[in-house]
Scaffold this motif. Structure first.
Motif, PDB file in Angstrom:
ATOM      1  N   ARG A  75      38.048  34.132  43.777  1.00 19.47           N
ATOM      2  CA  ARG A  75      37.349  33.031  43.133  1.00 19.47           C
ATOM      3  C   ARG A  75      35.905  33.028  43.601  1.00 19.47           C
ATOM      4  NH1 ARG A  75      39.755  27.430  45.732  1.00 19.47           N
ATOM      5  NH2 ARG A  75      38.854  27.616  47.816  1.00 19.47           N
ATOM      6  N   ARG A 103      32.622  31.953  45.279  1.00 22.48           N
ATOM      7  CA  ARG A 103      32.314  31.210  46.505  1.00 22.48           C
ATOM      8  C   ARG A 103      31.270  30.146  46.265  1.00 22.48           C
ATOM      9  NH1 ARG A 103      29.485  32.606  52.004  1.00 22.48           N
ATOM     10  NH2 ARG A 103      28.198  34.027  50.794  1.00 22.48           N
ATOM     11  N   LYS A 119      38.599  25.968  52.679  1.00 22.99           N
ATOM     12  CA  LYS A 119      38.156  27.242  53.240  1.00 22.99           C
ATOM     13  C   LYS A 119      38.716  27.445  54.635  1.00 22.99           C
ATOM     14  CE  LYS A 119      33.798  27.804  50.760  1.00 22.99           C
ATOM     15  NZ  LYS A 119      32.359  28.011  50.896  1.00 22.99           N
ATOM     16  N   GLY A 146      36.099  33.389  54.929  1.00 24.55           N
ATOM     17  CA  GLY A 146      35.917  33.219  53.499  1.00 24.55           C
ATOM     18  C   GLY A 146      37.210  33.206  52.712  1.00 24.55           C
ATOM     19  N   SER A 177      40.877  31.358  51.542  1.00 22.28           N
ATOM     20  CA  SER A 177      41.489  30.055  51.407  1.00 22.28           C
ATOM     21  C   SER A 177      42.802  30.192  50.670  1.00 22.28           C
ATOM     22  CB  SER A 177      40.567  29.091  50.656  1.00 22.28           C
ATOM     23  OG  SER A 177      40.291  29.583  49.374  1.00 22.28           O
ATOM     24  N   GLU A 227      37.076  34.632  48.518  1.00 18.56           N
ATOM     25  CA  GLU A 227      35.958  33.947  47.882  1.00 18.56           C
ATOM     26  C   GLU A 227      34.733  34.855  47.912  1.00 18.56           C
ATOM     27  OE1 GLU A 227      35.701  30.222  49.988  1.00 18.56           O
ATOM     28  OE2 GLU A 227      37.011  29.278  48.503  1.00 18.56           O
ATOM     29  N   ASP A 231      30.741  36.054  46.137  1.00 20.51           N
ATOM     30  CA  ASP A 231      29.562  35.756  45.342  1.00 20.51           C
ATOM     31  C   ASP A 231      29.522  36.621  44.092  1.00 20.51           C
ATOM     32  OD1 ASP A 231      27.990  33.794  47.029  1.00 20.51           O
ATOM     33  OD2 ASP A 231      28.304  35.398  48.474  1.00 20.51           O
ATOM     34  N   THR A 257      38.480  35.307  36.378  1.00 20.40           N
ATOM     35  CA  THR A 257      38.400  34.750  37.734  1.00 20.40           C
ATOM     36  C   THR A 257      37.252  33.768  37.911  1.00 20.40           C
ATOM     37  OG1 THR A 257      36.937  36.492  38.595  1.00 20.40           O
ATOM     38  CG2 THR A 257      39.316  36.937  38.639  1.00 20.40           C
ATOM     39  N   VAL A 272      34.365  34.827  38.743  1.00 24.64           N
ATOM     40  CA  VAL A 272      33.469  35.522  39.673  1.00 24.64           C
ATOM     41  C   VAL A 272      32.554  36.436  38.863  1.00 24.64           C
ATOM     42  CG1 VAL A 272      33.340  37.192  41.565  1.00 24.64           C
ATOM     43  CG2 VAL A 272      35.169  35.483  41.530  1.00 24.64           C
TER      44      VAL A 272
END
Length: 249
Positions: free
Chosen positions: A70, A72, A82, A86, A88, A101, A103, A122, A124
């Motif tokens: 996913r 961040r 979290k 990084g 979760s 997570e 970027d 996702t 992302v």
């Protein structure tokens, strides 16, 4: 060549251009690569990113459950849930599997489309490094494509630009079906985009100001504020790339 010299040296970007190095410090990326391909991981790490290299078969198959990824830094996303590194625990994955997570994701595969189609679900943002970018246009705007001949610095630039647009919450294409965002509402996002690309706040504001000045020439031909906003996103991108090319050291 995948390794970059120490900043602030100019580095090759394809066959005829030199880019000022992109700073990916603080970004968390996932990278999928085919075995035997020139690895991009070292280059992205030298640019400052934390890179998780994943096997080419991890997530590339059809008919598989959602990727445990996913964004961040999604617009408005909070930090609840979290854990260290990084990761979760997120409902909806078998056994409460840890979710990475990120970027952004980077895809360096001979056939990137199966994985890219899964990445689109996702949330992302992702960048495809490919010999055939024309085959990957279906993934815009969730993903962008970089021709492998343009070199790894062009990829690093695309990653930073994609993250900047995503973090800003700006639409990458104008919404002509409704009122959309007003230009005043877009300004904080445009400033946020510029400040991801240019960490120095004063220089980032100068970048936005120059984009606004250039946009004035086109405003009479545009039909809505949404189109003006999309133009400003494009102008910020173009001016930023020009700065990278014109300031090699």
């Amino acid at each position: 060549m995948t390794h970059r010299p120490a900043a602030p040296s100019a580095i090759p970007a394809g066959l005829s251009h030199y880019y000022r190095a992109s700073d990916l410090s603080g970004l968390r990326l996932a990278l999928w690569e085919d075995a035997g391909s020139a690895s991009l991981a070292a280059y992205l790490r030298e640019a400052g990113a934390a890179v998780e290299v994943l096997p080419p078969g991890d997530g590339a198959g059809q008919g598989m459950p959602p990727l445990p990824l996913r964004a961040r830094c999604a617009p408005g996303a909070g930090g609840a849930g979290k854990t260290g590194g990084g990761l979760s625990a997120v409902n909806g994955h078998p056994g409460g599997a840890a979710v990475l997570e990120l970027d952004a994701a980077v895809v360096n595969l001979g056939d990137p489309n199966p994985l890219a189609r899964r990445l689109q679900a996702t949330g992302v943002p992702f960048v495809i490094f490919t010999d055939h970018p024309e085959r990957c246009l279906e993934h815009y705007p969730a993903g962008s494509c970089v021709h492998s001949e343009d070199g790894p610095e062009a990829l690093a630039s695309a990653v930073l630009l994609h993250v900047a647009i995503f973090r800003s919450g700006l639409p990458v294409t104008p919404d002509l079906s409704g009122p959309g965002m007003s230009l005043i509402e877009m300004v904080p996002g445009l400033r946020a985009m510029a400040r991801v690309l240019v960490p120095d706040a004063a220089l980032a504001d100068d970048l936005l100001a120059e984009a606004m000045v250039q946009a004035l020439a086109y405003v009479p031909a545009l039909g809505s504020e949404a189109e003006v906003g999309a133009l400003l996103v494009m102008l910020i991108e173009r001016l930023w790339h020009r700065q990278k090319l014109s300031r090699p050291c």
